[in-house]
Design a protein around this motif. Structure first.
Motif, PDB file in Angstrom:
ATOM      1  N   HIS A 230       0.830  -1.201   0.000  1.00 28.08           N
ATOM      2  CA  HIS A 230       0.000   0.000   0.000  1.00 28.08           C
ATOM      3  C   HIS A 230       0.870   1.260   0.000  1.00 28.08           C
ATOM      4  CE1 HIS A 230      -3.281   2.735   0.930  1.00 28.08           C
ATOM      5  NE2 HIS A 230      -2.555   3.210   1.940  1.00 28.08           N
ATOM      6  N   ARG A 231       1.880   1.289   0.863  1.00 25.50           N
ATOM      7  CA  ARG A 231       2.743   2.475   0.943  1.00 25.50           C
ATOM      8  C   ARG A 231       3.536   2.666  -0.345  1.00 25.50           C
ATOM      9  NH1 ARG A 231       5.125   1.485   7.089  1.00 25.50           N
ATOM     10  NH2 ARG A 231       3.215   2.072   8.192  1.00 25.50           N
ATOM     11  N   GLU A 233       2.739   1.643  -3.354  1.00 31.36           N
ATOM     12  CA  GLU A 233       1.850   2.047  -4.448  1.00 31.36           C
ATOM     13  C   GLU A 233       1.420   3.495  -4.319  1.00 31.36           C
ATOM     14  OE1 GLU A 233      -0.131  -2.187  -5.818  1.00 31.36           O
ATOM     15  OE2 GLU A 233      -1.207  -0.967  -4.342  1.00 31.36           O
ATOM     16  N   GLN A 234       1.235   3.972  -3.110  1.00 30.76           N
ATOM     17  CA  GLN A 234       0.920   5.387  -2.932  1.00 30.76           C
ATOM     18  C   GLN A 234       2.075   6.256  -3.423  1.00 30.76           C
ATOM     19  OE1 GLN A 234      -1.826   7.116  -1.895  1.00 30.76           O
ATOM     20  NE2 GLN A 234      -2.873   5.150  -2.083  1.00 30.76           N
ATOM     21  N   ARG A 235       3.301   5.858  -3.054  1.00 28.33           N
ATOM     22  CA  ARG A 235       4.483   6.595  -3.494  1.00 28.33           C
ATOM     23  C   ARG A 235       4.615   6.566  -5.012  1.00 28.33           C
ATOM     24  NH1 ARG A 235       8.399   3.478  -1.648  1.00 28.33           N
ATOM     25  NH2 ARG A 235       7.477   3.502   0.423  1.00 28.33           N
ATOM     26  N   ALA A 265      -3.530   7.813  -6.256  1.00 25.41           N
ATOM     27  CA  ALA A 265      -2.822   8.631  -5.267  1.00 25.41           C
ATOM     28  C   ALA A 265      -3.813   9.285  -4.323  1.00 25.41           C
ATOM     29  CB  ALA A 265      -1.989   9.698  -5.978  1.00 25.41           C
ATOM     30  N   ARG A 266      -3.440   9.376  -3.052  1.00 23.39           N
ATOM     31  CA  ARG A 266      -4.298  10.065  -2.092  1.00 23.39           C
ATOM     32  C   ARG A 266      -4.255  11.562  -2.356  1.00 23.39           C
ATOM     33  NH1 ARG A 266      -1.959   7.246   3.240  1.00 23.39           N
ATOM     34  NH2 ARG A 266      -0.193   8.419   2.463  1.00 23.39           N
ATOM     35  N   SER A 269      -1.915  14.256   0.006  1.00 21.35           N
ATOM     36  CA  SER A 269      -0.508  13.985   0.258  1.00 21.35           C
ATOM     37  C   SER A 269       0.425  14.858  -0.572  1.00 21.35           C
ATOM     38  CB  SER A 269      -0.212  12.510  -0.043  1.00 21.35           C
ATOM     39  OG  SER A 269      -0.658  12.170  -1.334  1.00 21.35           O
ATOM     40  N   SER A 273       4.283  14.093  -1.916  1.00 22.45           N
ATOM     41  CA  SER A 273       4.492  14.161  -3.356  1.00 22.45           C
ATOM     42  C   SER A 273       5.697  15.014  -3.682  1.00 22.45           C
ATOM     43  CB  SER A 273       3.238  14.745  -4.022  1.00 22.45           C
ATOM     44  OG  SER A 273       3.442  14.966  -5.380  1.00 22.45           O
TER      45      SER A 273
END
Length: 297
Positions: A230-231, A233-235, A265-266, A269, A273
């Motif tokens: 999860h982390r 993929e967010q990055r 992407a959230r 953030s 980013s």
């Protein structure tokens, strides 16, 4: 024999996976093919089983994973003790896994795929000598080692100059197209992902490896793998949103890769980013924090 990847490469002579396939074939012809005693294993025939038939039996959907592990442990022990013939047997049994890995890694790579395919094979052979036969899921571990080696070779190839015809001039490599493996390779090269995180995403999003299988193969918990993916993929999603190039109609788009990887992407953030973008622009290969998987592999 020539090899043509599914991505439409021109045929390249001397592909190592073709050589391995031909070597394996020679072990199965004639009056005395190499065999495994099927009586040693559940769910195999009670007779000597030629190794090409063994390969097909292992590929059947109803073949239990316990049988896979028992057969692979047997073959690997023979490879370690007796060498050449049984090493070729191991490669031949693995080709249905190694060939798709090699084809996928080079499907949208414009250069000669031979070196990358050779690294896939080398990664598998190296793992034959080191994989722990007591922990189970042996083929998943071997497959991951092969993928990781090929992925490293792809990153190195993408970082090199691209030949420019005619003559011997070269140009900077093109930005990666939207093919997911190239996107993951570039993300590793610029420090957005670690090699392990890219393999985790590739295995569990693009292949048929479940998070539970991946966790078991790498001696970590399901929760750790889920959190780490999860982390990562967010990055990756943030980096892709900030580095998107104008659409090249000749290539798949980054958007297509994002969709295939299931990335979103959230929206809250922006500071994170900016950190990713700053690392990318400065050329830092920073280890992403708190992945929980830094020791894997």
């Amino acid at each position: 024999m020539d090899y043509t990847a599914d991505g439409g490469h021109e045929q390249w002579q001397g592909n190592p996976l073709d050589t391995a396939r031909e070597s394996f074939r020679w072990l199965t012809v004639g009056p005395h093919p190499v065999v495994v005693d099927g009586r040693l294993f559940d769910h195999l025939p009670d007779r000597d089983v030629p190794v090409d038939e063994l390969r097909d039996l292992l590929l059947r959907p109803d073949c239990p994973r316990t049988t896979w592990d028992e057969v692979w442990a047997h073959v690997i022990l023979k490879s370690r003790l007796q060498g050449a013939t049984w090493t070729i047997v191991a490669v031949g049994l693995a080709l249905p896994t190694l060939i798709p890995i090699a084809a996928r890694l080079t499907a949208h790579y414009v250069g000669d795929p031979t070196d990358i395919h050779a690294e896939v094979l080398r990664g598998f052979l190296d793992a034959l000598d080191t994989v722990d036969l007591d922990q189970g899921r042996i083929m998943i571990r071997l497959r991951w080692a092969a993928y990781r080696a090929g992925h490293r070779a792809l990153i190195a190839a993408l970082d090199g100059p691209t030949p420019k015809a005619p003559g011997f001039r070269s140009s900077e490599p093109k930005p990666p197209s939207g093919h997911p493996d190239l996107v993951l390779a570039r993300a590793v090269a610029v420090g957005v992902l670690t090699q392990t995180e890219a393999a985790l995403i590739g295995d569990t999003r693009l292949d048929e490896v479940t998070l539970s299988e991946w966790a078991a193969a790498h001696n970590v918990t399901y929760a750790q793998v889920q959190r780490a993916r999860h982390r990562a993929e967010q990055r990756l999603a943030i980096w892709l949103s900030e580095t998107a190039e104008p659409v090249d109609e000749a290539d798949p788009t980054t958007g297509a890769a994002t969709a295939r990887l299931g990335l979103t992407a959230r929206p809250d953030s922006p500071s994170r980013s900016r950190r990713v973008a700053k690392n990318r622009e400065s050329g830092l290969s920073a280890q992403p924090p708190d992945s929980g998987l830094q020791g894997c592999g």
